[in-house]
Design a protein around this motif. Structure first.
Motif, PDB file in Angstrom:
ATOM      1  N   PHE A  25     -81.415  28.687-103.834  1.00 55.71           N
ATOM      2  CA  PHE A  25     -80.729  28.998-105.077  1.00 55.71           C
ATOM      3  C   PHE A  25     -81.641  29.897-105.901  1.00 55.71           C
ATOM      4  N   TYR A  63     -69.967  27.113-104.426  1.00 58.68           N
ATOM      5  CA  TYR A  63     -70.846  25.967-104.179  1.00 58.68           C
ATOM      6  C   TYR A  63     -70.785  25.032-105.397  1.00 58.68           C
ATOM      7  N   HIS A 111     -77.330  31.202-108.388  1.00 60.73           N
ATOM      8  CA  HIS A 111     -77.411  29.978-109.174  1.00 60.73           C
ATOM      9  C   HIS A 111     -76.661  30.127-110.495  1.00 60.73           C
ATOM     10  N   GLU A 118     -72.723  29.755-106.987  1.00 62.54           N
ATOM     11  CA  GLU A 118     -72.603  28.376-107.468  1.00 62.54           C
ATOM     12  C   GLU A 118     -71.639  28.350-108.654  1.00 62.54           C
TER      13      GLU A 118
END
Length: 393
Positions: free
Chosen positions: A376, A200, A65, A92
């Protein structure tokens, strides 16, 4: 994805994949004693056999994350690189917002007072302003009021220092990455590490930016096409909290797409803007999920939509969302697992210190047992060890 709380509106294959553990996780169980590195090698071996598509990612997939923001200031190359070092399956990278001159940069929000040292730059003092961000009055400095050259004079800082005082050690070390830099970094790291690196990105506040002359879908799709990463098998998953934005970009690229969902009773801001009365509760019905599955491949729900919570923050009951989503072929990557007490369900906290770790492994196990396809997490290493525990039974 989320801001200060455990979940929030601006946080985050098919149903048989979790039950089969997609091969990679099974293989990972055989090397669980090796920890995250062993799991990473298992993922690499499986990817090499099957061509590296989305279906071949280990299950449950560990999504770093904003990099590994439990240990480094978020959305920096320091955070992204550490996520890969720890073995995250996907990074991410990043939450995308535009600059005044049309570049996409990686920041949690367009307001950057809490994630950069802009307040220490007297030359930008006059840029501080108040705007309505998705209907919420927000005061600070906004990326769309800065050129890329100006933003590059700033440095990232820790967003939640009360919970992560150790991260403040790295304040000022890294600049703000552009998405163009991220795409090049992805290729460089793939070559360097000998395995495909996945990213992501999230389109932040598309409606807000559209009203300011920025088409997030066009900016993102253009960047992906330039780098040849706009295909269904490209190692780029695209996410947004606005379903209509995901619908728009589905017509521009063929990437796997994920609709992010906030808490029960909330409405996506594009729905508010368009006068659509539906809430998240409508989207998670079988009818709503079938509609989402017509243009997206996955959901990124808040964890509270997987297991509800009581008023005191303890876990209540499991919903049918995982099963219902899998029935229509959607994967689920809920958000966000963190190690610190305030972000864990009540029964997994240890003491009351806001910067102390609770029983994150117990919480991971509980959520993995619901059949989610991934999660996440700010702490990729914790997630990988928890996955090994889960796969080993």
């Amino acid at each position: 994805m989320d801001t200060q709380g455990t979940q929030g509106p601006n946080e985050r294959a098919n149903g048989t994949g979790r039950r089969a553990l997609l091969g990679a996780a099974v293989l990972g169980a055989g090397v669980a004693a090796l920890g995250p590195a062993g799991t990473a090698r298992a993922a690499e071996a499986t990817s090499a056999r099957h061509g590296g598509g989305l279906k071949d990612l280990p299950k449950p997939t560990i999504v770093g994350h904003r990099g590994t923001s439990g240990y480094r200031p978020e959305h920096t190359f320091g955070s992204y690189n550490l996520a890969l070092d720890l073995g995250a399956d996907i990074v991410e990278a990043g939450d995308l917002v535009p600059t005044k001159d049309g570049h996409l940069v990686c920041r949690h929000e367009p307001e950057i007072g809490g994630t950069t040292n802009v307040a220490d730059h007297p030359e930008f003092a006059s840029r501080k302003t108040t705007k309505l961000l998705d209907g919420v009055s927000t005061t600070g400095w906004f990326t769309e009021d800065f050129t890329l050259a100006e933003l590059k004079t700033l440095r990232a800082i820790e967003r939640i220092p009360a919970n992560r005082p150790h991260n403040t050690l790295y304040n000022g070390r890294w600049e703000i990455p552009t998405f163009e830099e991220v795409l090049k970094w992805q290729d460089e790291q793939t070559r360097k590490r000998g395995k495909q690196v996945w990213i992501y990105p999230e389109m932040k506040h598309p409606t807000y930016f559209r009203k300011r002359g920025f088409e997030m879908e066009k900016l993102l799709s253009s960047a992906l096409r330039k780098h040849g990463k706009d295909k269904r098998n490209s190692p780029v998953l695209i996410q947004s909290f606005e379903p209509t934005s995901i619908q728009k970009i589905s017509k521009l690229v063929r990437n796997n797409l994920v609709v992010l969902l906030s808490g029960t009773g909330t409405r996506p801001f594009d729905f508010i803007d368009l006068g659509d009365p539906r809430t998240v509760d409508d989207l998670v019905t079988p009818k709503g999920l079938a509609e989402i599955a017509s243009y997206a491949q996955g959901l990124g729900p808040t964890l509270d939509l997987i297991i509800t919570k009581n008023a005191d923050g303890s876990l209540n009951k499991e919903t049918t969302l995982v099963a219902d989503a899998h029935k229509v072929g959607l994967i689920l990557h809920p958000y966000t697992m963190r190690n610190e007490n305030p972000f864990l369900p009540l029964e997994y906290r240890k003491g009351t210190a806001v910067d102390a770790y609770g029983d994150a492994f117990g919480a991971f196990k509980r959520y993995f047992a619901t059949g989610i396809d991934g999660v996440f997490t700010d702490n990729a290493d914790t997630g990988l060890l928890a996955r090994a525990d889960f796969v080993n039974g």
